[in-house]
Design a protein around this motif. Structure first.
Motif, mmCIF file in Angstrom:
data_model
loop_
_atom_site.group_PDB
_atom_site.id
_atom_site.type_symbol
_atom_site.label_atom_id
_atom_site.label_comp_id
_atom_site.label_asym_id
_atom_site.label_seq_id
_atom_site.Cartn_x
_atom_site.Cartn_y
_atom_site.Cartn_z
ATOM 1 N N VAL A 153 0.855 -1.192 0.000
ATOM 2 C CA VAL A 153 0.000 0.000 0.000
ATOM 3 C C VAL A 153 0.890 1.241 0.000
ATOM 4 O O VAL A 153 1.803 1.359 0.813
ATOM 5 C CB VAL A 153 -0.924 0.029 1.228
ATOM 6 N N GLN A 154 0.630 2.141 -0.900
ATOM 7 C CA GLN A 154 1.336 3.416 -0.951
ATOM 8 C C GLN A 154 0.404 4.525 -0.480
ATOM 9 O O GLN A 154 -0.753 4.597 -0.907
ATOM 10 C CB GLN A 154 1.828 3.734 -2.374
ATOM 11 N N ILE A 155 0.902 5.364 0.392
ATOM 12 C CA ILE A 155 0.138 6.504 0.896
ATOM 13 C C ILE A 155 0.743 7.777 0.314
ATOM 14 O O ILE A 155 1.956 7.987 0.387
ATOM 15 C CB ILE A 155 0.186 6.593 2.435
ATOM 16 N N ARG A 156 -0.090 8.597 -0.284
ATOM 17 C CA ARG A 156 0.401 9.875 -0.792
ATOM 18 C C ARG A 156 -0.512 11.003 -0.315
ATOM 19 O O ARG A 156 -1.722 10.821 -0.162
ATOM 20 C CB ARG A 156 0.511 9.889 -2.309
ATOM 21 N N LYS A 157 0.092 12.139 -0.059
ATOM 22 C CA LYS A 157 -0.650 13.304 0.408
ATOM 23 C C LYS A 157 -1.321 13.999 -0.756
ATOM 24 O O LYS A 157 -0.763 14.075 -1.848
ATOM 25 C CB LYS A 157 0.293 14.265 1.146
ATOM 26 N N VAL A 158 -2.512 14.498 -0.500
ATOM 27 C CA VAL A 158 -3.213 15.296 -1.498
ATOM 28 C C VAL A 158 -2.468 16.618 -1.667
ATOM 29 O O VAL A 158 -2.300 17.367 -0.702
ATOM 30 C CB VAL A 158 -4.675 15.545 -1.064
ATOM 31 N N GLU A 159 -2.027 16.885 -2.892
ATOM 32 C CA GLU A 159 -1.226 18.077 -3.159
ATOM 33 C C GLU A 159 -1.877 19.022 -4.159
ATOM 34 O O GLU A 159 -1.634 20.226 -4.127
ATOM 35 C CB GLU A 159 0.152 17.667 -3.698
ATOM 36 N N THR A 160 -2.675 18.489 -5.058
ATOM 37 C CA THR A 160 -3.203 19.286 -6.165
ATOM 38 C C THR A 160 -4.731 19.245 -6.179
ATOM 39 O O THR A 160 -5.368 18.454 -5.458
ATOM 40 C CB THR A 160 -2.691 18.732 -7.511
ATOM 41 N N ALA A 202 -13.426 27.113 9.121
ATOM 42 C CA ALA A 202 -12.829 26.344 10.224
ATOM 43 C C ALA A 202 -11.308 26.345 10.147
ATOM 44 O O ALA A 202 -10.636 26.097 11.160
ATOM 45 C CB ALA A 202 -13.353 24.909 10.212
ATOM 46 N N PHE A 203 -10.753 26.642 8.973
ATOM 47 C CA PHE A 203 -9.297 26.674 8.855
ATOM 48 C C PHE A 203 -8.686 27.885 9.556
ATOM 49 O O PHE A 203 -7.458 28.002 9.625
ATOM 50 C CB PHE A 203 -8.874 26.618 7.387
ATOM 51 N N ASP A 204 -9.523 28.763 10.081
ATOM 52 C CA ASP A 204 -8.995 29.849 10.913
ATOM 53 C C ASP A 204 -8.367 29.297 12.184
ATOM 54 O O ASP A 204 -7.485 29.934 12.777
ATOM 55 C CB ASP A 204 -10.106 30.835 11.291
ATOM 56 N N PHE A 205 -8.818 28.109 12.620
ATOM 57 C CA PHE A 205 -8.283 27.520 13.852
ATOM 58 C C PHE A 205 -7.982 26.027 13.702
ATOM 59 O O PHE A 205 -7.671 25.349 14.674
ATOM 60 C CB PHE A 205 -9.254 27.740 15.023
ATOM 61 N N CYS A 206 -8.074 25.517 12.484
ATOM 62 C CA CYS A 206 -7.751 24.119 12.221
ATOM 63 C C CYS A 206 -6.612 24.029 11.203
ATOM 64 O O CYS A 206 -6.383 24.949 10.417
ATOM 65 C CB CYS A 206 -8.959 23.368 11.641
ATOM 66 N N GLU A 207 -5.914 22.925 11.228
ATOM 67 C CA GLU A 207 -4.980 22.585 10.157
ATOM 68 C C GLU A 207 -5.253 21.145 9.752
ATOM 69 O O GLU A 207 -5.744 20.341 10.557
ATOM 70 C CB GLU A 207 -3.523 22.766 10.587
ATOM 71 N N ALA A 208 -4.956 20.811 8.502
ATOM 72 C CA ALA A 208 -5.295 19.476 8.023
ATOM 73 C C ALA A 208 -4.474 19.105 6.800
ATOM 74 O O ALA A 208 -4.020 19.965 6.040
ATOM 75 C CB ALA A 208 -6.791 19.399 7.680
ATOM 76 N N ASP A 209 -4.285 17.822 6.630
ATOM 77 C CA ASP A 209 -3.775 17.243 5.388
ATOM 78 C C ASP A 209 -4.660 16.052 5.047
ATOM 79 O O ASP A 209 -5.284 15.441 5.939
ATOM 80 C CB ASP A 209 -2.323 16.781 5.536
ATOM 81 N N TYR A 210 -4.698 15.703 3.761
ATOM 82 C CA TYR A 210 -5.506 14.594 3.291
ATOM 83 C C TYR A 210 -4.591 13.569 2.627
ATOM 84 O O TYR A 210 -3.618 13.923 1.952
ATOM 85 C CB TYR A 210 -6.565 15.076 2.294
ATOM 86 N N PHE A 211 -4.942 12.297 2.823
ATOM 87 C CA PHE A 211 -4.103 11.226 2.314
ATOM 88 C C PHE A 211 -4.923 10.228 1.497
ATOM 89 O O PHE A 211 -6.078 9.926 1.831
ATOM 90 C CB PHE A 211 -3.418 10.496 3.474
ATOM 91 N N ILE A 212 -4.309 9.732 0.444
ATOM 92 C CA ILE A 212 -4.919 8.733 -0.436
ATOM 93 C C ILE A 212 -4.071 7.467 -0.385
ATOM 94 O O ILE A 212 -2.836 7.538 -0.413
ATOM 95 C CB ILE A 212 -4.994 9.260 -1.886
ATOM 96 N N ALA A 213 -4.733 6.321 -0.272
ATOM 97 C CA ALA A 213 -4.044 5.033 -0.308
ATOM 98 C C ALA A 213 -4.207 4.418 -1.696
ATOM 99 O O ALA A 213 -5.311 4.423 -2.262
ATOM 100 C CB ALA A 213 -4.616 4.089 0.747
#
Length: 383
Positions: free
Chosen positions: A4-11, A51-62
């Motif tokens: 399984v390869q995990i990559r971060k959502v970039e685009t 909500a991003f005024d006080f949250c941070e996040a990244d998204y990942f795809i397998a």
């Protein structure tokens, strides 16, 4: 070595694939209620969601064998962490095929994200705030989902159990209730007494009230007060409130929204009930969450013409000083005749904390059936 390869959502293309995976995984499922693609895009876009005024996040795809097999969001709500004195990273928007290697890799990505930022626990499924769907379905897999909640396959919680290290952090229950043929006499008498004794009254809103009279803001300020002790809650900011007013009220059926005011306090808001026609079947007819070409028609039939059998009880809340006064009788005395007029046969509560007996007791007169359960899990990152 994992396949399984995990990559971060970039685009933007990655984000589109992240959203589309849910439609792929649940295509043809009789119980899943797919979200609108546009709403998902707005919520997950860092330049659109307040909500991003006080949250941070990244998204990942397998990915496995050259195809997408899972997704997950890693979220840190700094405001909630400060409020509850925690260091939690949340996982949300989690979907995966029935492959333990995939689910483990996805959650490992969230754990790594959290550890790198000094977090001590991973919890979820949760969104950015309580206004997002939360909780993994653990029972009721053969029941139709609702727009405000998450549906997932029955193998999801089995994976959580197999992985080890995860424990219950919070359980939710949901109820299906009968719409009676008339307002229960108990409510009629109680409403009359409450109006006379406490000078509480029903207020029905107009669009002008909502957008020019400040009542849209008052409703969400009430949410901040009445939901402040609910699991994981963080206060809505002014920018979030403005965003939700603009997002929901232009399309709301105000006939199904009732506000209770206290005439002893210049008609200050005491409580409210926001309900909407069930959009579950209509959303299932929106191909891959799109309003075009014909999805908009099915949504309009449900909202405008009430061509649906159920009503979703989205937000019901009263300030603490009014809860013991039976003020919810006024609410239901106003809404039940409207449900009867529109031909609604059943209502569905949304997620309620298992321990919140006060909220659940109000359904007792409506022959409630607890037909779904869901869970938020927690795991230490220091183990």
């Amino acid at each position: 070595m994992s396949s399984v390869q995990i990559r971060k959502v970039e685009t933007k293309s990655d984000l589109k694939a992240f959203i589309e995976f849910h439609y792929d995984l649940y295509e043809g499922n009789a119980y899943d209620v797919p979200p609108l693609y546009r709403d998902e895009l707005n919520t997950l876009s860092k330049d659109k969601n307040a909500a991003f005024d006080f949250c941070e996040a990244d998204y990942f795809i397998a990915e496995k064998d050259g195809r997408i097999v899972g997704r997950v969001a890693a979220i840190i709500n700094h405001k909630a962490n400060e409020t509850w004195q925690q260091k939690n990273v949340r996982f949300g928007w989690i979907d995966f095929i029935d492959d333990l290697e995939v689910s483990q890799a996805l959650l490992q990505a969230v754990e790594d994200y959290g550890r790198a930022r000094g977090m001590e626990h991973i919890v979820g499924p949760l969104g950015f705030t309580d206004m997002d769907p939360e909780g993994m379905l653990t029972w009721g897999f053969d029941k139709l989902g609702t727009l405000p909640t998450i549906y997932n396959y029955d193998y999801y919680p089995r994976h959580m159990e197999k992985m080890g290290g995860w424990e219950k952090d919070n359980d939710y229950v949901e109820f299906i209730i009968d719409v009676p043929s008339e307002v229960p006499e108990k409510f009629v008498k109680l409403s009359e007494m409450i109006e006379k004794r406490y000078n509480l009254h029903v207020k029905k809103l107009t669009k002008k009230d909502v957008f020019e009279g400040g009542w849209g803001r008052k409703i969400f300020e009430l949410v901040n007060e009445t939901y402040q002790d609910i699991y994981g809650f963080s206060q809505l900011t002014d920018r979030q409130i403005n965003q939700y007013i603009d997002m929901y009220f232009p399309f709301a059926d105000l006939d199904l929204i009732t506000v209770i005011v206290d005439s002893n306090k210049n008609d200050a808001i005491a409580g409210m009930g926001i309900t909407i026609p069930s959009l579950s079947r209509a959303m299932q007819k929106c191909k891959r969450g799109r309003l075009l070409p014909f999805g908009w028609w099915h949504i309009m039939r449900a909202i405008t013409f009430h061509k649906t059998e159920g009503v979703d009880l989205l937000l019901i809340g009263f300030l603490p000083e009014y809860r013991a006064k039976g003020a919810n009788a006024l609410l239901f005395s106003d809404l039940i005749p409207r449900y009867i007029k529109y031909g609604f046969k059943w209502g569905e509560s949304q997620v309620e904390m298992e321990s919140n007996g006060g909220v659940q007791s109000q359904w007792s007169i409506f022959n409630p059936v607890n037909h779904k359960k869901r869970r938020c899990y927690k795991k230490s990152l220091n183990a």
